[in-house]
Design a protein around this motif. Structure first.
Motif, PDB file in Angstrom:
ATOM      1  N   ILE A 105       0.912  -1.225   0.079  1.00 51.13           N
ATOM      2  CA  ILE A 105       0.083  -0.116  -0.066  1.00 51.13           C
ATOM      3  C   ILE A 105       0.805   1.289  -0.022  1.00 51.13           C
ATOM      4  CG2 ILE A 105      -1.666   1.309   1.423  1.00 51.13           C
ATOM      5  CD1 ILE A 105      -2.978  -1.367   2.102  1.00 51.13           C
ATOM      6  N   ARG A 106       1.949   1.132   0.826  1.00 53.90           N
ATOM      7  CA  ARG A 106       2.745   2.281   0.944  1.00 53.90           C
ATOM      8  C   ARG A 106       3.613   2.608  -0.554  1.00 53.90           C
ATOM      9  NH1 ARG A 106       8.163   3.019   1.624  1.00 53.90           N
ATOM     10  NH2 ARG A 106       8.291   0.784   2.189  1.00 53.90           N
ATOM     11  N   LEU A 107       3.924   1.639  -1.218  1.00 56.94           N
ATOM     12  CA  LEU A 107       4.638   1.548  -2.364  1.00 56.94           C
ATOM     13  C   LEU A 107       3.646   2.103  -3.604  1.00 56.94           C
ATOM     14  CD1 LEU A 107       6.863  -1.356  -2.351  1.00 56.94           C
ATOM     15  CD2 LEU A 107       7.615   1.037  -2.111  1.00 56.94           C
ATOM     16  N   ALA A 108       2.406   1.634  -3.351  1.00 60.49           N
ATOM     17  CA  ALA A 108       1.355   2.085  -4.331  1.00 60.49           C
ATOM     18  C   ALA A 108       1.113   3.437  -4.182  1.00 60.49           C
ATOM     19  CB  ALA A 108       0.159   0.978  -4.301  1.00 60.49           C
ATOM     20  N   TRP A 109       0.943   3.718  -3.036  1.00 60.10           N
ATOM     21  CA  TRP A 109       0.813   5.296  -2.769  1.00 60.10           C
ATOM     22  C   TRP A 109       1.805   6.216  -3.224  1.00 60.10           C
ATOM     23  CZ3 TRP A 109      -3.049   8.507  -1.456  1.00 60.10           C
ATOM     24  CH2 TRP A 109      -2.759   9.725  -0.971  1.00 60.10           C
ATOM     25  N   GLN A 110       3.173   6.005  -2.958  1.00 55.25           N
ATOM     26  CA  GLN A 110       4.387   6.786  -3.617  1.00 55.25           C
ATOM     27  C   GLN A 110       4.295   6.623  -5.121  1.00 55.25           C
ATOM     28  OE1 GLN A 110       7.584   4.740  -1.881  1.00 55.25           O
ATOM     29  NE2 GLN A 110       7.473   6.013   0.197  1.00 55.25           N
ATOM     30  N   PHE A 111       4.017   5.547  -5.842  1.00 51.24           N
ATOM     31  CA  PHE A 111       3.986   5.453  -7.168  1.00 51.24           C
ATOM     32  C   PHE A 111       2.797   6.547  -7.728  1.00 51.24           C
ATOM     33  CE2 PHE A 111       1.938   3.463 -10.867  1.00 51.24           C
ATOM     34  CZ  PHE A 111       3.267   3.580 -11.938  1.00 51.24           C
TER      35      PHE A 111
END
Length: 76
Positions: A57-63
């Motif tokens: 979720i954190r990586l998707a949010w950053q992307f």
């Protein structure tokens, strides 16, 4: 809430589980083996979800925040 009703409800849920998984036709030692395997698989799925879903979720949010031009509000 009445303790007896809760106990009967849990017994009914367990009965439904036995009927659906066909554990009611197994011998007691076979039932314990099937229950142990299913409980182990369930525990591994819960642990994996607990460990890896927040990271994804954190990586998707950053992307998506970089694509949309939003500021990164999550500190690294």
């Amino acid at each position: 809430m009445d303790f007896r009703r809760v106990k009967e409800y849990i017994a009914w849920i367990y009965y439904q589980y036995q009927i659906i998984s066909c554990c009611s036709v197994l011998e007691p030692w076979e039932q314990s083996m099937v229950n142990t395997i299913l409980l182990t698989i369930f525990a591994m799925v819960v642990y994996t979800a607990y460990v890896f879903i927040p990271v994804h979720i954190r990586l998707a949010w950053q992307f998506f925040s970089k694509i949309c031009g939003l500021h990164n509000t999550i500190s690294n």
